[in-house]
Design a protein around this motif. Sequence first.
Motif, mmCIF file in Angstrom:
data_model
loop_
_atom_site.group_PDB
_atom_site.id
_atom_site.type_symbol
_atom_site.label_atom_id
_atom_site.label_comp_id
_atom_site.label_asym_id
_atom_site.label_seq_id
_atom_site.Cartn_x
_atom_site.Cartn_y
_atom_site.Cartn_z
ATOM 1 N N ILE A 25 0.835 -1.202 0.000
ATOM 2 C CA ILE A 25 0.000 0.000 0.000
ATOM 3 C C ILE A 25 0.870 1.253 0.000
ATOM 4 N N LEU A 26 0.575 2.148 -0.934
ATOM 5 C CA LEU A 26 1.167 3.482 -0.944
ATOM 6 C C LEU A 26 0.166 4.397 -0.248
ATOM 7 N N PRO A 27 0.425 4.785 0.998
ATOM 8 C CA PRO A 27 -0.593 5.497 1.775
ATOM 9 C C PRO A 27 -0.768 6.950 1.385
ATOM 10 N N THR A 28 -1.878 7.512 1.828
ATOM 11 C CA THR A 28 -2.108 8.946 1.750
ATOM 12 C C THR A 28 -2.264 9.475 3.167
ATOM 13 N N ASN A 29 -2.033 10.766 3.345
ATOM 14 C CA ASN A 29 -2.202 11.404 4.649
ATOM 15 C C ASN A 29 -3.575 12.067 4.729
ATOM 16 N N VAL A 30 -4.276 11.856 5.841
ATOM 17 C CA VAL A 30 -5.575 12.497 6.053
ATOM 18 C C VAL A 30 -5.511 13.276 7.357
ATOM 19 N N ALA A 35 -6.322 15.833 14.367
ATOM 20 C CA ALA A 35 -6.170 14.395 14.141
ATOM 21 C C ALA A 35 -5.554 14.132 12.772
ATOM 22 N N VAL A 36 -4.523 13.299 12.757
ATOM 23 C CA VAL A 36 -3.844 12.943 11.511
ATOM 24 C C VAL A 36 -3.696 11.434 11.455
ATOM 25 N N GLU A 44 -10.905 -1.110 9.971
ATOM 26 C CA GLU A 44 -11.275 -0.780 11.347
ATOM 27 C C GLU A 44 -10.887 0.661 11.677
ATOM 28 N N ALA A 45 -9.671 1.054 11.310
ATOM 29 C CA ALA A 45 -9.222 2.419 11.568
ATOM 30 C C ALA A 45 -10.061 3.417 10.778
ATOM 31 N N ALA A 61 -11.801 18.073 6.166
ATOM 32 C CA ALA A 61 -10.622 17.210 6.203
ATOM 33 C C ALA A 61 -9.761 17.432 4.957
ATOM 34 N N GLU A 62 -8.486 17.156 5.092
ATOM 35 C CA GLU A 62 -7.546 17.298 3.983
ATOM 36 C C GLU A 62 -6.865 15.963 3.736
ATOM 37 N N SER A 63 -6.834 15.553 2.495
ATOM 38 C CA SER A 63 -6.087 14.345 2.136
ATOM 39 C C SER A 63 -4.972 14.750 1.183
ATOM 40 N N SER A 64 -3.807 14.184 1.374
ATOM 41 C CA SER A 64 -2.660 14.529 0.536
ATOM 42 C C SER A 64 -1.824 13.285 0.279
#
Length: 315
Positions: A25-30, A35-36, A44-45, A61-64
Motif C-alpha cells: 500500500i502506498l498510503p495517503t495522509n488524512v 487528528a492525523v 477498522e481504523a 478534512a484534507e487528504s494529501s
Amino acid sequence: MRIGLVVDSPCDLPDSYLSAHRISILPTNVRMGAAVIDDYRNPEATLQFLHTHLAERGWEAESSPFSVDQIRDLFLGKLVIDYDFVFCMTMTKTRSLIFDNAQQASFAILNEYKAVRAAAGNHSPFALRVIDTQNVFAAQGIAVVESVRLRDAGEGSPKIRARLENLALHTQGFLIPRDLNYMRERTRIRGDRSVGFLAAKLGTAFDIKPILHCNRGETGPVGKVKTFDSAAQKLFEHAVRRIERNELMTPTLCVSFGGELDELHTLPGFEKLRAACSARNVELFESVMSLSGMVNVGKGGLALGYAAETAKLEL
C-alpha cells in the motif's frame, strides 16, 4: 522474475485480498483538525475515524499524497530488495498528485537501487512502472485484480504492462454521494465547481442523487435519481445488464461503501447483483471505502467499477 504490486490507499479492495496477494500500500495522509492518520486501507481504523471525526465536519478534512521523498524511501527500504520489477498503480492523475509524485520518485529509485540491492546480496537489475488507472476508488481495483491474475499465471512484465494500460482505457467507475451539500463543500475547498450551490440545495431539498461516471480520468453525471436507495438500485441494475450480456472485459466487479458493509448488503438491487455475478462467474469484491475516498465522497457514499467497452450508459 519476482513481480511486486503496489496500489495507493484510495484503491478499494478488501484488506484480506490485498494481504493474501502481497500487495503493498502506498498510503495517503488524512488530516481532520488536530487528528492525523496515514491511510493504509485499514477498515477498522477507517470506520473509527469516520464515526469520531468525519461524521462531524468531514468536508474540512484534507487528504494529501505521500511526497516524492516518502515514496522513494518506501521503495528503497523494502520493495527494491523483495522484487525485481514493481507495478505501482495509482488513481487517475486528473484527481490527485499521487501518480505525478510516484513518477518523479521512480527516477530517484532507479538511480539509487543498486547499492541497496547489492547490500542485500543481489546484483541483478531492478525496474518499475507507474500505471495511471485513469479511475478512482472501487474502479481502481479492476486493474489490480487483473495484474494479480497475470502475475500468478506466470506472465512477464511487458505483457502485464500492455494489459493494464489497455484496461485503464476501458475501466468504468461510478460514484453516488449520499450528501450533496457535503460534496459541494469538498469541491469548493478543492477549487472544483462541478457541484454548484443551487444544484446542491435543490438536490438536497428534493432528495435527488447524481450518479457520477469516471472513464479515462474524466468524471461527470450520467443520471439523477430521487433517493439514494433508488440511485443505488439503478446502478446495480445497470451492472447486472452488462454482466448478463457478457460485456465485461475481465470477470471482476468491485463495489465499495462509505460505512459498514452490512448497510451495503441491504441496499435494493444488491442481492440481484451478487446473484448475477455468481451465475456468470464474475468475482465480486466488496470493501469499505478508503478513508481518502470517504473524505472526498462523504459518509455513506457508494462506488462501483468494472471494465467494458465504453458505450451509451443506460442509467
